[in-house]
Design a protein around this motif. Structure first.
Motif, PDB file in Angstrom:
ATOM      1  N   THR A  63     -10.410   8.286   0.620  1.00 10.30           N
ATOM      2  CA  THR A  63     -10.082   7.773   1.952  1.00 10.30           C
ATOM      3  C   THR A  63      -9.207   8.749   2.733  1.00 10.30           C
ATOM      4  OG1 THR A  63      -8.132   6.586   1.104  1.00 10.30           O
ATOM      5  CG2 THR A  63     -10.212   5.376   1.177  1.00 10.30           C
TER       6      THR A  63
ATOM      7  N   ASP B  22       0.827  -1.210   0.000  1.00 19.13           N
ATOM      8  CA  ASP B  22       0.000   0.000   0.000  1.00 19.13           C
ATOM      9  C   ASP B  22       0.863   1.262   0.000  1.00 19.13           C
ATOM     10  OD1 ASP B  22      -2.241  -1.562   0.002  1.00 19.13           O
ATOM     11  OD2 ASP B  22      -2.642  -1.352   2.152  1.00 19.13           O
TER      12      ASP B  22
ATOM     13  N   VAL C 238      -4.742   0.807  -5.648  1.00 18.82           N
ATOM     14  CA  VAL C 238      -4.645   0.031  -4.407  1.00 18.82           C
ATOM     15  C   VAL C 238      -5.705  -1.064  -4.462  1.00 18.82           C
ATOM     16  CG1 VAL C 238      -4.816   0.090  -1.896  1.00 18.82           C
ATOM     17  CG2 VAL C 238      -3.786   2.013  -3.126  1.00 18.82           C
TER      18      VAL C 238
ATOM     19  N   LEU D 249      -6.485   4.567   4.941  1.00 20.52           N
ATOM     20  CA  LEU D 249      -6.700   3.683   3.798  1.00 20.52           C
ATOM     21  C   LEU D 249      -7.362   2.377   4.197  1.00 20.52           C
ATOM     22  CD1 LEU D 249      -6.102   3.492   0.732  1.00 20.52           C
ATOM     23  CD2 LEU D 249      -4.004   2.273   1.352  1.00 20.52           C
TER      24      LEU D 249
ATOM     25  N   LEU E 101       0.646   4.209  -2.727  1.00 23.74           N
ATOM     26  CA  LEU E 101       0.325   5.592  -2.357  1.00 23.74           C
ATOM     27  C   LEU E 101       1.404   6.552  -2.848  1.00 23.74           C
ATOM     28  CD1 LEU E 101      -0.976   5.185   1.321  1.00 23.74           C
ATOM     29  CD2 LEU E 101      -2.330   5.735  -0.699  1.00 23.74           C
TER      30      LEU E 101
ATOM     31  N   VAL F 196      -8.684   6.112  -3.398  1.00 20.48           N
ATOM     32  CA  VAL F 196      -7.571   6.444  -2.504  1.00 20.48           C
ATOM     33  C   VAL F 196      -7.676   7.892  -2.037  1.00 20.48           C
ATOM     34  CG1 VAL F 196      -5.074   6.700  -2.340  1.00 20.48           C
ATOM     35  CG2 VAL F 196      -6.044   4.711  -3.488  1.00 20.48           C
TER      36      VAL F 196
END
Length: 339
Positions: free
Chosen positions: A135, A107, A117, A310, A111, A132
């Motif tokens: 979140t 992850d 993801v 996340l 990112l 993403v």
């Protein structure tokens, strides 16, 4: 990530190796047993090669910036901020607090570069389409509100090494008719900041710090560079608390602004630089090693805050590190942290 391709670098590395060993090769061919190589010339040649390699990398990066999508270019710019890459450059030692599990590692890389993801639900609990970016900003569940807790606790633990009267979540003095300069100032009687310590900037004076972690890829920051986003968030924090703390609590206020990727705002850099100076002096440790350790720990704390948003409940609690008696120099060397 700075990982070069051996296939692409083989020819250049072979050419550099031939140049570096040319004087020694000539002496071997001439069977000159008494001759010595000029080490100063070799050192100068190494510097020239390193400089040429850096220039070539800058040119390749500029070429990539011209052909890549704007969002990817911004992601790379954000990843180049001071402190944003420290979690990548150290050994994953759990006892030092520098470890991530398999899911967190995958992850974190996704990112960093804006890759998809896997495993995220298509719809957020708030009802909006999940992504993403969503979140990192969704207030539902409280993850955005509590993601700065580890940074707060780490900062407080470092302050306790060099300051007295260190408190987390201190309540500010209530207002009794005092006038504040900005309309956006926090005037509630229960107003709190994240950390306070006495004697940090000025002897005997109480210093207040408030932390904000923001997503530089959010819609409100799309059209401005990361540096301007940092300054914008610092101004908002100062308008909320600066005037009140200065005139009512008679203390100093420092906003500690970070990005979810690990970058720091100008005032945060100044704060942690001062903290590293005092810690290095008190612990009799090299400042460079204290700074390297501090940046690495902050980098992991900020990364975990992003992973908290996340994955939510899949977030694993970090290893608690006792700073009392910690040898920063030995930790940096053992963990392979770049100084």
């Amino acid at each position: 990530m700075g990982i070069t391709s051996p296939e692409k670098m083989a020819e250049e590395e072979n050419r550099d190796s031939i140049h570096l060993t040319r004087s020694l090769t000539e002496k071997i061919i001439a069977q000159d047993a008494k001759g010595e190589t000029d080490q100063n010339a070799v050192l100068e040649l190494k510097k020239t090669m390193s400089r040429n390699r850096q220039n070539a990398q800058v040119e390749r990066l500029q070429h990539l910036n011209d052909v890549m999508p704007i969002e990817t270019v911004k992601k790379i710019h954000i990843a180049q901020e001071t402190g944003a890459s420290n979690w990548l450059t150290c050994l994953p030692i759990r006892a030092k607090g520098f470890s991530l599990n398999k899911q967190e590692s995958v992850d974190a890389v996704a990112l960093r570069y804006g890759w998809p993801v896997e495993g995220l639900p298509k719809t957020c609990v708030c009802g909006d389409p999940n992504s993403v970016d969503h979140t990192m900003t969704c207030k539902k569940g409280g993850f955005v509100c509590i993601r700065h807790d580890e940074v707060r606790d780490l900062t407080a633990s470092m302050l306790r090494e060099v300051c007295c009267d260190v408190t987390t979540e201190p309540t500010l003095l209530p207002l009794n008719g005092e006038h504040v300069q900005y309309r956006t100032a926090n005037t509630t009687n229960e107003a709190r900041v994240d950390v306070s310590a006495r004697g940090f900037w000025t002897r005997g004076q109480r210093a207040f710090m408030d932390i904000r972690i923001f997503d530089p890829m959010a819609a409100c920051y799309q059209r401005i560079p990361p540096e301007a986003a940092h300054q914008k968030n610092e101004r908002e924090k100062i308008r909320s608390y600066g005037d009140r703390i200065r005139n009512v609590d008679h203390g100093s206020f420092t906003p500690l602004v970070f990005t979810t990727s690990g970058g720091m705002g100008p005032k945060a850099k100044c704060f942690y630089s001062r903290l590293a100076d005092v810690m290095a002096e008190k612990k009799h440790q090299p400042r460079s090693h204290v700074v390297a350790w501090m940046r690495c720990r902050l980098s992991f704390s900020l990364l975990r805050s992003a992973l908290l948003c996340l994955r939510g409940t899949r977030y694993s609690a970090p290893t608690t590190i006792d700073l009392d008696g910690l040898n920063y120099q030995a930790t940096v060397v053992e963990s392979g942290i770049l100084v």
